[in-house]
Motif scaffolding. Structure first.
Motif, mmCIF file in Angstrom:
data_model
loop_
_atom_site.group_PDB
_atom_site.id
_atom_site.type_symbol
_atom_site.label_atom_id
_atom_site.label_comp_id
_atom_site.label_asym_id
_atom_site.label_seq_id
_atom_site.Cartn_x
_atom_site.Cartn_y
_atom_site.Cartn_z
ATOM 1 N N TYR A 184 -4.788 -8.971 -6.577
ATOM 2 C CA TYR A 184 -3.948 -8.100 -5.271
ATOM 3 C C TYR A 184 -5.108 -6.965 -5.230
ATOM 4 C CZ TYR A 184 0.299 -11.328 -6.229
ATOM 5 O OH TYR A 184 1.003 -11.953 -5.798
ATOM 6 N N PHE A 185 -4.967 -6.725 -4.031
ATOM 7 C CA PHE A 185 -4.781 -5.139 -3.510
ATOM 8 C C PHE A 185 -4.566 -4.009 -2.683
ATOM 9 C CE2 PHE A 185 -8.655 -8.188 -3.812
ATOM 10 C CZ PHE A 185 -9.515 -7.228 -4.447
ATOM 11 N N GLY A 186 -4.098 -2.952 -3.225
ATOM 12 C CA GLY A 186 -3.322 -1.963 -2.157
ATOM 13 C C GLY A 186 -1.683 -2.014 -2.771
ATOM 14 N N GLY A 187 -1.159 -1.279 -2.478
ATOM 15 C CA GLY A 187 0.174 -1.266 -2.960
ATOM 16 C C GLY A 187 1.038 -0.274 -3.772
ATOM 17 N N HIS A 188 -0.659 0.599 -4.591
ATOM 18 C CA HIS A 188 0.093 0.359 -5.844
ATOM 19 C C HIS A 188 1.715 1.416 -5.749
ATOM 20 C CE1 HIS A 188 -0.109 2.241 -10.534
ATOM 21 N NE2 HIS A 188 -0.366 3.336 -9.144
ATOM 22 N N GLN A 203 8.307 -2.840 -5.481
ATOM 23 C CA GLN A 203 7.467 -3.474 -5.364
ATOM 24 C C GLN A 203 6.415 -2.701 -3.497
ATOM 25 O OE1 GLN A 203 6.069 -7.320 -5.732
ATOM 26 N NE2 GLN A 203 6.568 -7.153 -7.936
ATOM 27 N N SER A 204 5.558 -2.371 -4.071
ATOM 28 C CA SER A 204 4.727 -2.027 -2.258
ATOM 29 C C SER A 204 4.591 -2.667 -0.669
ATOM 30 C CB SER A 204 4.002 -0.961 -2.301
ATOM 31 O OG SER A 204 3.656 -0.529 -1.389
ATOM 32 N N ASP A 209 11.339 -0.581 -13.166
ATOM 33 C CA ASP A 209 10.702 -1.739 -13.700
ATOM 34 C C ASP A 209 9.654 -2.170 -12.232
ATOM 35 O OD1 ASP A 209 8.962 -4.179 -14.549
ATOM 36 O OD2 ASP A 209 10.992 -4.923 -15.138
ATOM 37 N N ARG A 210 8.312 -1.693 -11.996
ATOM 38 C CA ARG A 210 7.953 -2.167 -10.882
ATOM 39 C C ARG A 210 7.622 -3.601 -11.151
ATOM 40 N NH1 ARG A 210 2.645 1.103 -11.751
ATOM 41 N NH2 ARG A 210 3.048 1.249 -13.820
#
Length: 320
Positions: free
Chosen positions: A150-154, A173-174, A166-167
């Motif tokens: 997984y990449f990005g969307g922090h 989530q993004s 709760d992420r």
């Protein structure tokens, strides 16, 4: 102990010093020979294919003797309408192939003394040229490892503990988060594809992996569906990373390079362009045992064989 290839003199066959010492004309000749390899740099008309042309030396252009079409060495290629000198283009390629984990656009713009956006567009055009070798359309065979990252969307947690969510839940989530699913053929090539969920790698395997290949994956539940189409070897990473040849270390090596490229050099990658960074890392990983001079020549040849970019043509006019 034997010296590692990348530390040896045989791996260093190209340098910025040599490029600028040779000068603009030598760089121009290099692009000509890479564009027209069959004729050793003699111009061939891109419109009718005729191999005789007048040389308009003052403008660095050619005029076909058959159809009278005027063209340059970069006409119809990814460098069409370029303004940068050939020696600077060759230097940019040298910097790109020498950077094992990629190079930031700020550094590239400073090294070439150009605007940030110029370096950004140039680097993405080079990544399109790399894609000619990475995305060939050929199916993978032999032992093929598959995994996703997984990449990005922090999503940053709230400052106060009582405000935090709760992420792990999907609603928190993004939408900018993406997954790079990579198939890596042992002793072969790497094929990265950007999707929204790692489970989408199963239908992708139907398209890109030969049905007689042996697939290797971790114990993630969505890879269970692979058993219906291939002989599959699984490894439980909570217990062991390698078990008598059953491992995904090759594809993990690719993700290690991509993570360091994104986190260490670029710091942030838009999901719109993630596929090009994934392609860049795959090209570097697959050619890690090639000397940098060979990498430079290969990238110049790919650029000269790539058509005009549809994604980056008109970027300055906000068309991309």
């Amino acid at each position: 102990m034997a010296q590692h290839f990348l530390l040896s003199a045989a791996a260093r066959t190209l340098s910025l010093r040599a490029i600028y010492k040779a000068g603009e004309e030598a760089a121009y000749d290099t692009f000509r020979k890479m564009r027209w390899q069959d004729t050793d740099g003699e111009a061939v008309c891109p419109r009718c294919g005729h191999d005789e042309a007048y040389d308009i030396a003052t403008r660095r252009k050619f005029k076909c003797k058959r159809c009278l079409h005027q063209f340059s060495v970069t006409s119809g290629t990814i460098f069409a309408s370029r303004k940068m000198a050939f020696v600077d283009l060759l230097a940019a390629i040298c910097i790109t192939v020498n950077a094992a984990k990629g190079v930031s656009m700020l550094q590239l713009s400073r090294d070439l003394d150009c605007q940030y956006k110029t370096a950004f567009v140039l680097a993405h055009k080079l990544r399109e040229a790399m894609a000619l070798e990475v995305h060939t359309g050929e199916v993978l065979d032999g032992h093929v490892e598959v995994d996703g990252a997984y990449f990005g969307g922090h999503v940053r947690p709230e400052n106060r503990k009582e405000d935090r969510k709760d992420r792990r839940l999907k609603e928190n989530q993004s939408p900018r988060r993406r997954v790079v699913v990579a198939f890596r053929e042992r002793y072969g090539r790497t094929l990265p594809i950007v999707v929204r969920a790692e489970a989408e790698g199963v239908p992708l395997a139907l398209e890109h992996v030969h049905r007689l290949a042996t697939m290797l994956a971790d114990e993630a539940s969505h890879w269970d569906a692979l058993h219906a189409g291939w002989p599959v070897q699984r490894v439980n990473h909570s217990l062991v990373y390698s078990d008598h040849g059953k491992h995904t270390n090759w594809v993990e090596s690719y993700f290690s390079r991509l993570r360091r490229m994104v986190a260490g050099q670029h710091h942030h990658v838009s999901p719109q362009y993630l596929h090009q960074y994934a392609t860049h890392a795959a090209w570097l990983e697959d050619n890690r045992r090639t000397d940098n001079g060979g990498l430079g020549r290969r990238l110049v040849a790919n650029a000269m064989g790539s058509p005009v970019s549809r994604n980056w043509a008109g970027y300055w006019q906000r068309a991309a």
